[in-house]
Design a protein around this motif. Structure first.
Motif, PDB file in Angstrom:
ATOM      1  N   UNK A 143       2.700  -0.274  -7.312  1.00  0.00           N
ATOM      2  CA  UNK A 143       3.440  -1.121  -7.779  1.00  0.00           C
ATOM      3  C   UNK A 143       3.474  -1.977  -9.386  1.00  0.00           C
ATOM      4  N   UNK A 144       4.885  -2.309  -9.717  1.00  0.00           N
ATOM      5  CA  UNK A 144       4.639  -2.360 -10.898  1.00  0.00           C
ATOM      6  C   UNK A 144       3.534  -3.918 -11.472  1.00  0.00           C
ATOM      7  N   UNK A 196      -5.422   2.265 -11.065  1.00  0.00           N
ATOM      8  CA  UNK A 196      -5.533   1.142 -11.242  1.00  0.00           C
ATOM      9  C   UNK A 196      -7.171   1.427 -10.110  1.00  0.00           C
ATOM     10  N   UNK A 197      -7.958   1.517 -11.347  1.00  0.00           N
ATOM     11  CA  UNK A 197      -9.393   1.346 -11.176  1.00  0.00           C
ATOM     12  C   UNK A 197      -9.995   0.070 -10.975  1.00  0.00           C
ATOM     13  N   UNK A 198     -10.257  -0.579  -9.982  1.00  0.00           N
ATOM     14  CA  UNK A 198     -10.938  -2.175  -9.408  1.00  0.00           C
ATOM     15  C   UNK A 198     -12.015  -2.461 -10.012  1.00  0.00           C
ATOM     16  N   UNK A 216       5.250   2.049 -13.337  1.00  0.00           N
ATOM     17  CA  UNK A 216       4.141   1.736 -11.385  1.00  0.00           C
ATOM     18  C   UNK A 216       3.097   2.394 -11.778  1.00  0.00           C
ATOM     19  N   UNK A 217       2.009   1.816 -11.337  1.00  0.00           N
ATOM     20  CA  UNK A 217       0.961   1.776 -11.200  1.00  0.00           C
ATOM     21  C   UNK A 217       0.521   1.755  -9.755  1.00  0.00           C
ATOM     22  N   UNK A 218      -0.856   2.710 -10.069  1.00  0.00           N
ATOM     23  CA  UNK A 218      -0.950   2.754  -7.730  1.00  0.00           C
ATOM     24  C   UNK A 218      -2.752   1.977  -8.123  1.00  0.00           C
ATOM     25  N   UNK A 219      -3.095   1.726  -6.703  1.00  0.00           N
ATOM     26  CA  UNK A 219      -4.139   0.979  -6.731  1.00  0.00           C
ATOM     27  C   UNK A 219      -4.858   1.341  -5.196  1.00  0.00           C
ATOM     28  N   UNK A 220      -5.324   1.194  -5.441  1.00  0.00           N
ATOM     29  CA  UNK A 220      -6.362   1.863  -3.608  1.00  0.00           C
ATOM     30  C   UNK A 220      -6.388   0.535  -3.281  1.00  0.00           C
ATOM     31  N   UNK A 221      -5.814   0.806  -1.621  1.00  0.00           N
ATOM     32  CA  UNK A 221      -5.155   0.151  -0.752  1.00  0.00           C
ATOM     33  C   UNK A 221      -6.337  -0.236   0.568  1.00  0.00           C
ATOM     34  N   UNK A 276     -13.706  -9.387 -11.638  1.00  0.00           N
ATOM     35  CA  UNK A 276     -13.011  -7.972 -11.001  1.00  0.00           C
ATOM     36  C   UNK A 276     -12.606  -8.045 -12.670  1.00  0.00           C
ATOM     37  N   UNK A 277     -12.108  -6.273 -12.642  1.00  0.00           N
ATOM     38  CA  UNK A 277     -11.817  -5.907 -13.546  1.00  0.00           C
ATOM     39  C   UNK A 277     -10.653  -4.539 -13.909  1.00  0.00           C
ATOM     40  N   UNK A 278      -9.645  -5.067 -13.366  1.00  0.00           N
ATOM     41  CA  UNK A 278      -8.684  -3.780 -13.537  1.00  0.00           C
ATOM     42  C   UNK A 278      -8.269  -2.733 -14.671  1.00  0.00           C
ATOM     43  N   UNK A 279      -8.547  -1.334 -14.449  1.00  0.00           N
ATOM     44  CA  UNK A 279      -9.136  -0.694 -15.814  1.00  0.00           C
ATOM     45  C   UNK A 279      -7.646   0.353 -15.616  1.00  0.00           C
ATOM     46  N   UNK A 280      -6.612   1.107 -16.282  1.00  0.00           N
ATOM     47  CA  UNK A 280      -6.258   2.456 -16.108  1.00  0.00           C
ATOM     48  C   UNK A 280      -7.322   3.432 -16.152  1.00  0.00           C
TER      49      UNK A 280
END
Length: 161
Positions: A140-141, A49-51, A126-131, A62-66
């Protein structure tokens, strides 16, 4: 590392406030780009996930993009009814979110913004995003991600010509 202790403190607070218990993975090398993150995690690029922060008529969004796709600013402009949409500079990203580019999580930001999530994120289990740092990510789903980010689902990715 597999605890929220690896996350940026502001993001760890956001996780706690939302009651989310997700494993946060830390890497010795930066996962600043989608490609770096996918390689470190061992997942498909589309699961990242790119934020991304944009300015729509001067207002941060904010745009959430794969990770395998690019944002079509024309589609964002249409979705928001904005006259102008441009990519935010590093200062606006930090001012809006409290995080540096490459570590921006999908929620837990300094200020509340409009959030658009591209529908293609829902293609994955499942996707992965920065923490909150360029070295940390969490799984996260996608539907949970959209809900916790307060996002509106939209079709805002560039189409292949």
């Amino acid at each position: 590392m597999s605890t929220s202790a690896a996350a940026h403190p502001r993001f760890a607070e956001a996780l706690a406030a939302l009651g989310l218990h997700v494993p946060v993975r830390a890497f010795p090398d930066a996962t600043r780009t989608a490609v770096q993150a996918a390689e470190a995690i061992g997942c498909d690029l589309g699961q990242i996930v790119k934020s991304l922060i944009f300015a729509a008529d001067g207002v941060p969004v904010l745009v959430l993009m794969d990770g395998a796709s690019r944002v079509d600013v024309g589609l964002v402009r249409t979705e928001l009814g904005a006259a102008e949409v441009r990519r935010a500079d590093a200062d606006l990203v930090r001012e809006t979110t409290g995080y540096a580019i490459g570590g921006v999580p999908p929620f837990g930001h300094r200020t509340r913004t409009t959030v658009l999530a591209d529908r293609r994120l829902l293609d994955h289990e499942t996707v992965w995003a920065a923490a909150g740092t360029p070295h940390t990510v969490f799984p996260v789903a996608p539907a949970e991600l959209v809900r916790h980010a307060g996002a509106t689902l939209a079709d805002v990715r560039e189409r292949a010509e």
